[in-house]
Design an enzyme around this catalytic site. Structure first.
Site, PDB file in Angstrom:
ATOM      1  N   HIS A 215      34.604-116.644 -26.020  1.00 44.09           N
ATOM      2  CA  HIS A 215      34.185-116.992 -24.422  1.00 44.09           C
ATOM      3  C   HIS A 215      35.630-117.205 -23.939  1.00 44.09           C
ATOM      4  O   HIS A 215      35.803-116.724 -22.732  1.00 44.09           O
ATOM      5  CB  HIS A 215      33.589-118.200 -24.686  1.00 44.09           C
ATOM      6  CG  HIS A 215      32.029-118.425 -25.212  1.00 44.09           C
ATOM      7  ND1 HIS A 215      31.568-119.315 -26.051  1.00 44.09           N
ATOM      8  CD2 HIS A 215      31.003-117.553 -24.904  1.00 44.09           C
ATOM      9  CE1 HIS A 215      30.347-119.081 -26.116  1.00 44.09           C
ATOM     10  NE2 HIS A 215      29.978-118.097 -25.591  1.00 44.09           N
TER      11      HIS A 215
ATOM     12  N   SER B 290      27.988-117.903 -30.693  1.00 45.97           N
ATOM     13  CA  SER B 290      27.874-119.315 -30.873  1.00 45.97           C
ATOM     14  C   SER B 290      26.933-119.594 -32.132  1.00 45.97           C
ATOM     15  O   SER B 290      27.035-120.570 -33.021  1.00 45.97           O
ATOM     16  CB  SER B 290      27.306-120.211 -29.701  1.00 45.97           C
ATOM     17  OG  SER B 290      28.162-120.127 -28.811  1.00 45.97           O
TER      18      SER B 290
HETATM   19  P1  ADP Z   1      23.867-117.413 -23.903  1.00 49.32           P
HETATM   20  O1  ADP Z   1      24.365-116.627 -22.872  1.00 49.32           O
HETATM   21  O2  ADP Z   1      22.929-116.624 -24.872  1.00 49.32           O
HETATM   22  O3  ADP Z   1      23.849-118.805 -23.772  1.00 49.32           O
HETATM   23  P2  ADP Z   1      26.607-117.748 -24.629  1.00 49.32           P
HETATM   24  O4  ADP Z   1      26.553-119.062 -23.789  1.00 49.32           O
HETATM   25  O5  ADP Z   1      27.320-117.699 -26.067  1.00 49.32           O
HETATM   26  O6  ADP Z   1      25.227-117.021 -24.859  1.00 49.32           O
HETATM   27  O7  ADP Z   1      27.563-116.514 -23.884  1.00 49.32           O
HETATM   28  C1  ADP Z   1      27.510-116.825 -22.383  1.00 49.32           C
HETATM   29  C2  ADP Z   1      28.325-115.423 -22.196  1.00 49.32           C
HETATM   30  O8  ADP Z   1      29.460-115.048 -22.882  1.00 49.32           O
HETATM   31  C3  ADP Z   1      27.580-114.105 -22.138  1.00 49.32           C
HETATM   32  O9  ADP Z   1      27.647-113.318 -21.383  1.00 49.32           O
HETATM   33  C4  ADP Z   1      27.942-113.547 -23.372  1.00 49.32           C
HETATM   34  O10 ADP Z   1      27.771-112.282 -23.794  1.00 49.32           O
HETATM   35  C5  ADP Z   1      29.496-113.700 -23.711  1.00 49.32           C
HETATM   36  N1  ADP Z   1      29.846-114.083 -24.943  1.00 49.32           N
HETATM   37  C6  ADP Z   1      29.251-114.657 -25.959  1.00 49.32           C
HETATM   38  N2  ADP Z   1      29.961-114.329 -27.189  1.00 49.32           N
HETATM   39  C7  ADP Z   1      31.048-113.510 -26.727  1.00 49.32           C
HETATM   40  C8  ADP Z   1      32.327-112.813 -27.173  1.00 49.32           C
HETATM   41  N3  ADP Z   1      32.458-112.839 -28.733  1.00 49.32           N
HETATM   42  N4  ADP Z   1      32.786-111.917 -26.811  1.00 49.32           N
HETATM   43  C9  ADP Z   1      32.787-111.892 -25.641  1.00 49.32           C
HETATM   44  N5  ADP Z   1      31.754-112.427 -24.612  1.00 49.32           N
HETATM   45  C10 ADP Z   1      30.999-113.067 -25.360  1.00 49.32           C
END
Ligand code: ADP
Length: 169
Positions: free
Chosen positions: A21, A133
């Site tokens: 993130h 996560s």
């Molecule tokens: P969700 O959208 O399922 O709640 P997250 O909050 O973890 O999941 O993700 C928010 C955004 O961050 C999404 O666009 C997701 O693809 C992106 N994301 C999550 N993990 C990564 C990562 N390791 N590298 C790049 N982008 C990520």
């Protein structure tokens, strides 16, 4: 045409925020004037690791000193939240092809809901592309070390929840 500051909204659960993130946030900073990290208040979801308020606190700590970034929470439709903060662009991260289908669907749906909204995708550094996560929590709950997967403040907070020795630091 919108000539105001270029504001990007980066929405997600961030439970917890991890290095993938963070990599996305830092990649979009040079492209936008302001980045709003928007933590989704998912009322239906009960199995969160950190409560939303603590997630916000943690992200604020992680982004301390980056004056172009701020953290907010939202519920309901993303496009409504974007309208509220004056943003036309939402940022999402693409880790792998597997992310593409849902992200593509969501981008088109958001555009249908508000034709002014654009979705911009960033890809993380390869070494962060397998972090999620869900996996961070799973590793932690099974007794593994999450060092390097999450910023140090997140690791400390996780350990504090477990009541481990580094939790007091
Ligand atoms: P969700 O959208 O399922 O709640 P997250 O909050 O973890 O999941 O993700 C928010 C955004 O961050 C999404 O666009 C997701 O693809 C992106 N994301 C999550 N993990 C990564 C990562 N390791 N590298 C790049 N982008 C990520």
């Amino acid at each position: 045409m919108n000539k105001g500051p270029r504001i990007a909204v980066y929405p997600g659960s961030f439970d917890p925020i991890h290095e993938g993130h963070l990599d996305i946030i830092h990649r979009c900073r040079p492209v936008f004037d302001r980045v709003v990290v928007a933590v989704l208040r998912n009322t239906g979801k009960t199995s969160s690791f950190f409560p939303v308020e603590e997630r916000v606190e943690i992200i604020e700590a992680v982004l301390e000193g980056f004056d172009d970034c701020r953290v907010e929470t939202f519920e309901g439709l993303l496009v409504h939240f974007m309208d509220k903060v004056g943003a036309r662009t939402t940022v999402r991260g693409l880790r792998a092809v597997s992310d593409f289908e849902t992200e593509f669907q969501m981008a088109l749906m958001n555009r249908r809901l508000d034709p002014r909204v654009e979705t911009v995708f960033f890809t993380p550094k390869e070494e962060y592309s397998y972090i999620s996560s869900r996996l961070v929590k799973e590793i932690f709950l099974l007794g593994g070390d999450v060092e390097g997967l999450v910023p140090p403040v997140v690791r400390r907070r996780m350990l504090a929840r477990r009541g481990g020795p580094a939790g007091a630091r």
